[in-house]
Design a protein around this motif. Structure first.
Motif, short mmCIF file in Angstrom:
data_model
loop_
_atom_site.label_atom_id
_atom_site.label_comp_id
_atom_site.label_asym_id
_atom_site.label_seq_id
_atom_site.Cartn_x
_atom_site.Cartn_y
_atom_site.Cartn_z
N ARG A 2 0.84 -1.19 0.00
CA ARG A 2 0.00 0.00 0.00
C ARG A 2 0.88 1.25 0.00
NH1 ARG A 2 -1.98 4.03 2.97
NH2 ARG A 2 -4.13 4.69 2.60
N ALA A 3 0.59 2.17 -0.93
CA ALA A 3 1.36 3.41 -1.03
C ALA A 3 0.61 4.60 -0.44
CB ALA A 3 1.71 3.69 -2.48
N CYS A 4 -0.70 4.69 -0.72
CA CYS A 4 -1.51 5.80 -0.23
C CYS A 4 -2.97 5.55 -0.60
CB CYS A 4 -1.04 7.13 -0.81
SG CYS A 4 -1.33 7.28 -2.59
N ALA A 5 -3.84 6.44 -0.14
CA ALA A 5 -5.24 6.41 -0.58
C ALA A 5 -5.30 7.06 -1.96
CB ALA A 5 -6.12 7.16 0.40
N ALA A 10 -4.57 14.12 -6.67
CA ALA A 10 -5.51 14.73 -7.61
C ALA A 10 -5.14 14.34 -9.04
CB ALA A 10 -5.48 16.25 -7.47
N LYS A 11 -6.13 14.30 -9.93
CA LYS A 11 -5.85 14.00 -11.33
C LYS A 11 -4.87 15.04 -11.87
CE LYS A 11 -9.04 12.35 -14.09
NZ LYS A 11 -10.15 12.22 -15.06
N GLY A 12 -3.83 14.58 -12.56
CA GLY A 12 -2.82 15.47 -13.10
C GLY A 12 -1.72 15.83 -12.12
N LEU A 26 4.25 8.60 -7.49
CA LEU A 26 2.94 8.12 -7.93
C LEU A 26 2.27 9.24 -8.71
CD1 LEU A 26 1.57 6.46 -4.68
CD2 LEU A 26 2.38 5.31 -6.74
N VAL A 27 1.65 8.89 -9.82
CA VAL A 27 0.99 9.88 -10.67
C VAL A 27 -0.44 9.44 -10.94
CG1 VAL A 27 0.98 10.99 -12.95
CG2 VAL A 27 3.15 10.61 -11.76
N HIS A 28 -1.36 10.37 -10.77
CA HIS A 28 -2.75 10.16 -11.19
C HIS A 28 -2.86 10.91 -12.52
CE1 HIS A 28 -7.31 10.44 -10.05
NE2 HIS A 28 -7.11 9.83 -11.20
N ALA A 29 -2.70 10.16 -13.61
CA ALA A 29 -2.62 10.76 -14.93
C ALA A 29 -3.97 11.23 -15.44
CB ALA A 29 -2.00 9.77 -15.91
N GLY A 33 -5.68 6.91 -14.99
CA GLY A 33 -4.88 5.80 -14.49
C GLY A 33 -3.88 6.27 -13.44
N PHE A 34 -3.41 5.33 -12.66
CA PHE A 34 -2.37 5.59 -11.66
C PHE A 34 -1.09 4.90 -12.12
CE2 PHE A 34 -6.20 6.46 -9.37
CZ PHE A 34 -5.86 7.45 -8.46
N TYR A 35 0.02 5.60 -12.01
CA TYR A 35 1.31 5.09 -12.45
C TYR A 35 2.35 5.32 -11.37
CZ TYR A 35 -1.04 5.19 -16.94
OH TYR A 35 -1.93 4.96 -17.96
N ALA A 36 3.38 4.47 -11.37
CA ALA A 36 4.46 4.60 -10.40
C ALA A 36 5.80 4.47 -11.12
CB ALA A 36 4.36 3.53 -9.32
#
Length: 107
Positions: A2-5, A10-12, A26-29, A33-36
């Motif tokens: 687990r990394a975070c909630a 936020a997106k972007g 961690l990116v909320h693109a 999608g979520f990327y690491a």
């Protein structure tokens, strides 16, 4: 792990986290999608989490190299080497990251 909630990013936006001593961005693109990725530019020792998200890329703020969050590959100079990217899963509102790079790149 687990990394975070999911709602912490936020997106972007990008968020720096430390997973068992490994710096991860961690990116909320914008594609939702979520990327690491490893939180260090392959060109200079600069945190990618301080850069700008554009679509599914993350820009290093120091010299402007962009990295594809799906493959880790740089899209332009001065970076020539990819950064490790990691599998991400969103479960029950939390973001989980595997520390085994999905692109085979290690640091």
């Amino acid at each position: 792990m687990r990394a975070c909630a999911a709602d912490e990013i936020a997106k972007g936006a990008a968020l720096a986290v430390d997973l068992e001593g490994t710096p991860i961005v961690l990116v909320h693109a914008e594609d939702d999608g979520f990327y690491a990725a490893y939180d260090e530019c392959s060109h200079a020792a600069v945190a990618l989490s301080e850069g700008e998200v554009d679509g599914c890329t993350l820009e290093c703020w120091l010299h402007g190299s962009r990295f594809d969050l799906r493959t880790g590959e740089p899209s332009g100079l001065p970076a020539t080497e990819p950064v490790p990217v990691y599998p991400v899963e969103v479960r029950d509102g939390d973001v989980y990251v595997s520390l085994t790079p999905s692109n085979g790149v290690t640091r």
